[in-house]
Design an enzyme around this catalytic site. Structure first.
Site, PDB file in Angstrom:
ATOM      1  N   SER A  88      50.612  26.581  47.880  1.00  0.00           N
ATOM      2  CA  SER A  88      51.131  25.389  46.817  1.00  0.00           C
ATOM      3  C   SER A  88      49.576  25.499  45.990  1.00  0.00           C
ATOM      4  O   SER A  88      49.442  26.666  45.012  1.00  0.00           O
ATOM      5  CB  SER A  88      51.081  24.350  47.742  1.00  0.00           C
ATOM      6  OG  SER A  88      51.813  23.262  46.598  1.00  0.00           O
ATOM      7  N   GLU A  90      40.498   9.970  40.364  1.00  0.00           N
ATOM      8  CA  GLU A  90      40.316  10.251  38.867  1.00  0.00           C
ATOM      9  C   GLU A  90      40.514  11.466  38.378  1.00  0.00           C
ATOM     10  O   GLU A  90      41.517  11.823  37.255  1.00  0.00           O
ATOM     11  CB  GLU A  90      38.935   9.299  38.709  1.00  0.00           C
ATOM     12  CG  GLU A  90      39.508   8.045  39.337  1.00  0.00           C
ATOM     13  CD  GLU A  90      39.837   7.159  38.615  1.00  0.00           C
ATOM     14  OE1 GLU A  90      41.117   7.002  37.086  1.00  0.00           O
ATOM     15  OE2 GLU A  90      40.733   6.172  38.946  1.00  0.00           O
ATOM     16  N   HIS A 100      57.900  22.908  52.755  1.00  0.00           N
ATOM     17  CA  HIS A 100      56.784  23.787  51.961  1.00  0.00           C
ATOM     18  C   HIS A 100      55.978  23.251  52.673  1.00  0.00           C
ATOM     19  O   HIS A 100      55.054  24.742  52.419  1.00  0.00           O
ATOM     20  CB  HIS A 100      56.892  22.062  50.614  1.00  0.00           C
ATOM     21  CG  HIS A 100      55.600  22.399  49.804  1.00  0.00           C
ATOM     22  ND1 HIS A 100      55.594  24.006  49.373  1.00  0.00           N
ATOM     23  CD2 HIS A 100      55.177  21.673  49.184  1.00  0.00           C
ATOM     24  CE1 HIS A 100      54.613  23.402  48.439  1.00  0.00           C
ATOM     25  NE2 HIS A 100      53.617  22.360  48.557  1.00  0.00           N
TER      26      HIS A 100
END
Length: 260
Positions: free
Chosen positions: A85, A179, A238
């Site tokens: 991924s 963040e 996946h």
């Protein structure tokens, strides 16, 4: 930036394993152990993940440089690269940027493409749900699962995300930098425009039930990786290497052992 990594295996060629978004080096533990019989295996925590340092921003060039800075002083190149991924995109960018250091490339269930606005919005939704958890009030991990399931209607995904929630100093904290990931998600969802190709052996392994490697991506694959082959693992989604480890290794190990 120098990264945290786990090493198994005492000899043979070097293999680098890169995890996906919201993951860490332990996602590869079973595969790394199997490969350690033949290879020296390094599983990395990428920046903003696991035990590696945090930063306010990340993209594939910065992450490729992290790998270079971590591995070059140890004289580990050339290596076999394997990435799933997000880690697959990183492996592709590294191979395109430093082809002389890559013996072969294995990309697991991802393509060198932009996955579009809808995917970005899904990531923002997940990240907001994680950021909104009242960590100071949590008494049990199960409470976090119940709260996340109100927004993310996928128990398997929620449980995967919660592998990043750890109990530390008498409270729950996130082990990933939410963040820094949030500020970078559009770059990570896309793929940089690189005017290069990797001339070495390349294998794409996809899950038959996954939609991350569609027929429309094949042109991009052959442009960047002219020697690429594609194998689909039956009944896998996946997380191919986690769902079908035996079948995954049956494809991977012969490829790694192939002569040039």
């Amino acid at each position: 930036m120098k990264l945290f990594y786990r090493q198994v295996g005492l000899g043979g060629p070097n293999v680098f394993l890169f995890h996906g978004l919201y993951g860490n080096s332990l996602n590869w533990a079973s595969i790394a152990q199997s490969l350690s019989k033949f290879y020296q295996v390094f599983s990395f925590d990428l920046r903003n993940h696991g035990h590696s340092p945090s930063s306010s921003f990340m993209d594939y060039f910065l992450m490729a440089e992290d790998i270079r800075q971590t591995a070059e002083p140890m004289e580990l190149f050339p290596v076999h690269l394997i990435g799933h991924s997000l880690g697959g995109k990183l492996a592709m960018v590294f191979a395109l940027s430093f082809p002389q250091w890559v013996s072969s490339l294995v990309v697991v269930d991802i393509a060198p493409v932009d996955y579009g606005k809808e995917a970005v919005e899904e990531h923002f939704k997940m990240l907001e749900a994680m950021r909104s958890l009242p960590l100071a009030d949590l008494k049990k991990r199960k409470e976090a699962e119940v709260l996340l399931l109100k927004t993310i209607n996928n128990k398997t995904l929620v449980q995967f995300l919660l592998t990043n929630l750890i109990y530390q100093s008498e409270r729950y904290v996130w082990r990933i930098n939410l963040e820094g990931i949030r500020a970078s998600i559009e770059k990570l969802n896309a793929f940089p425009a690189l005017h290069a190709c990797f001339p070495g052996r390349t294998l794409f392994i996809a899950g038959e039930r996954s939609n991350y490697l569609e027929a429309s991506s094949i042109h991009q694959l052959s442009f960047y990786f002219p020697k690429a082959t594609l194998v689909k693992i039956r009944d896998a989604g996946h997380w191919v290497h986690f769902e079908k480890p035996k079948e995954f290794l049956e494809v991977l190990i012969p490829f790694l052992k192939e002569r040039k």
